[in-house]
Design an enzyme around this catalytic site. Structure first.
Site, PDB file in Angstrom:
ATOM      1  CG  ASP A  55      -2.088   0.835   1.050  1.00  0.00           C
ATOM      2  OD1 ASP A  55      -1.771   1.911   0.300  1.00  0.00           O
ATOM      3  OD2 ASP A  55      -3.003   0.909   1.974  1.00  0.00           O
TER       4      ASP A  55
ATOM      5  CD  GLU B 128      -3.122   7.071   0.323  1.00  0.00           C
ATOM      6  OE1 GLU B 128      -3.979   6.647  -0.423  1.00  0.00           O
ATOM      7  OE2 GLU B 128      -3.068   7.335   1.598  1.00  0.00           O
TER       8      GLU B 128
ATOM      9  N   GLY C  84      -4.654   4.328   5.426  1.00  0.00           N
ATOM     10  CA  GLY C  84      -3.904   5.381   5.970  1.00  0.00           C
ATOM     11  C   GLY C  84      -4.855   6.656   6.287  1.00  0.00           C
ATOM     12  CG  ASP C  85      -8.619   7.483   4.168  1.00  0.00           C
ATOM     13  OD1 ASP C  85      -8.620   6.179   4.217  1.00  0.00           O
ATOM     14  OD2 ASP C  85      -9.262   7.826   3.062  1.00  0.00           O
TER      15      ASP C  85
END
Length: 349
Positions: free
Chosen positions: A229, A231, A305-306
């Site tokens: 990952d 992003e 991540g978010d």
């Protein structure tokens, strides 16, 4: 990976020095982080609910909180280099339910992973701690518990000032997970993530993903796969096209590794965690648009991540975490092979 970014990515196409220090997997009192250190790539974060990851570590591994009175109890190792004291958890949680509130960092840098939604992760609200007794197992013949992540669970730490690599600095990581408790939700990750908890840019993440998610389409089989990952995408290799070297890991215990030199090269590997050696799934160029990397130095476990800010996305993934570590520098293949041998010798059952 960003939860919100997936729909957009599915509709439009987005475009070191290697240490060779001698290492040993079987030396008495040796843990994975001792092996990484002997290879010149020291652990900057080390987490496990199962065992100590240094031969000399005998401190706390994680904390449980019981529902009957909200009291907490730290669960430590059964001596230096030992397995978790599951009996202490069983006694403390008897007659009630418990959750895991924090997985402690064994590296000494304070990179403890608290659940998002706790007071130690400011501004988080859409996550809850994982149940402490969802899965028991044995390691080295002793009982232990896993961190059993379901949708809605996530753990996080801002480690940019406490050793976690940032920008284009090289780093490596591994985790032991499970091929039998997975889904395709976004995103069961362990590794480097945004301090902002937003989907900031290509290269703002550098984390292992283990799931059945086929982000860009064209996958062969059903997974689960070890992917990166980075992003704005889960990468099976060096591009959005399916990597034919990929393979599924469906065993009960799985070792997954990722390393990234920050400017040109990354490698993904996987293996059964009970036997065998690591299989190299990708070792080559970073995807276009990901050089240099833009890592921010947070640590995420169990989500993208978010995740988990008010107004942001919530964790949709399922997965199991037994142990893992992040290191500064680009580990050699020899070092990673020794870590895998150490995991096998730990006797996961």
């Amino acid at each position: 990976m960003a939860v919100a970014a997936r729909s957009a990515l599915m509709s439009i196409a987005v475009l070191a020095t290697v240490s060779t220090w001698p290492v040993s997997a079987s030396a008495a009192g040796t843990g994975p982080c001792d092996i990484y250190a002997s290879g010149g790539t020291p652990c900057v974060a080390a987490h496990s609910t199962v065992r100590a990851l240094y031969g000399s570590y005998g401190g706390n591994l994680y904390q449980v909180r019981r529902s009957s009175d909200n009291a907490t109890r730290n669960i430590g190792a059964l001596g230096a280099g030992g397995v978790a004291n599951a009996a202490a958890q069983d006694s403390f949680c008897s007659g009630t339910t418990c959750v895991i509130t924090v997985v402690y960092d064994q590296s000494g840098r304070g990179n403890d992973l608290w659940y998002q939604g706790s007071g130690q992760v400011p501004g988080s609200s859409q996550s809850s701690p994982a149940k402490a007794t969802s899965e028991s197992l044995t390691a080295g013949g002793s009982k232990a518990y896993s961190l059993y992540i379901n949708p809605g669970n996530s753990y996080w730490r801002d480690g940019h000032a406490t050793g976690v690599p940032t920008g284009s600095s090289p780093e490596g990581m591994y985790m032991v997970t499970s091929g039998t408790h997975v889904n395709n939700g976004c995103c069961f990750d362990y590794g480097n993530s945004e301090t902002t908890r937003k989907a900031d840019a290509a290269g703002a993440m550098d984390a292992i993903n283990f799931s059945t998610s086929c982000w860009f389409g064209g996958c062969s089989g059903r997974g689960p796969w070890v992917q990166a990952d980075l992003e704005w995408g889960l990468y099976p290799g060096g591009s959005q096209s399916w990597n034919p070297q990929q393979r599924a890991f469906t065993s009960k215990f799985v070792t997954a590794t990722l390393k990234n030199n920050g400017t040109s090269r990354f490698a993904i590997k996987g293996s059964d965690a009970q036997s065998g050696s690591l299989t190299t799934l990708w070792d080559g160029a970073l995807p276009g648009g990901y050089s240099p990397m833009k890592k921010q130095g947070a640590i995420v476990l169990g989500s993208g991540g978010d995740c988990c800010k008010p107004g942001g996305g919530a964790n949709l993934s399922a997965g199991t975490f037994y142990e893992g570590a992040m290191v500064a520098g680009y580990p050699s293949d020899q070092t990673e092979n020794a870590v895998q041998a150490n995991v096998v010798a730990a006797g996961y059952r």
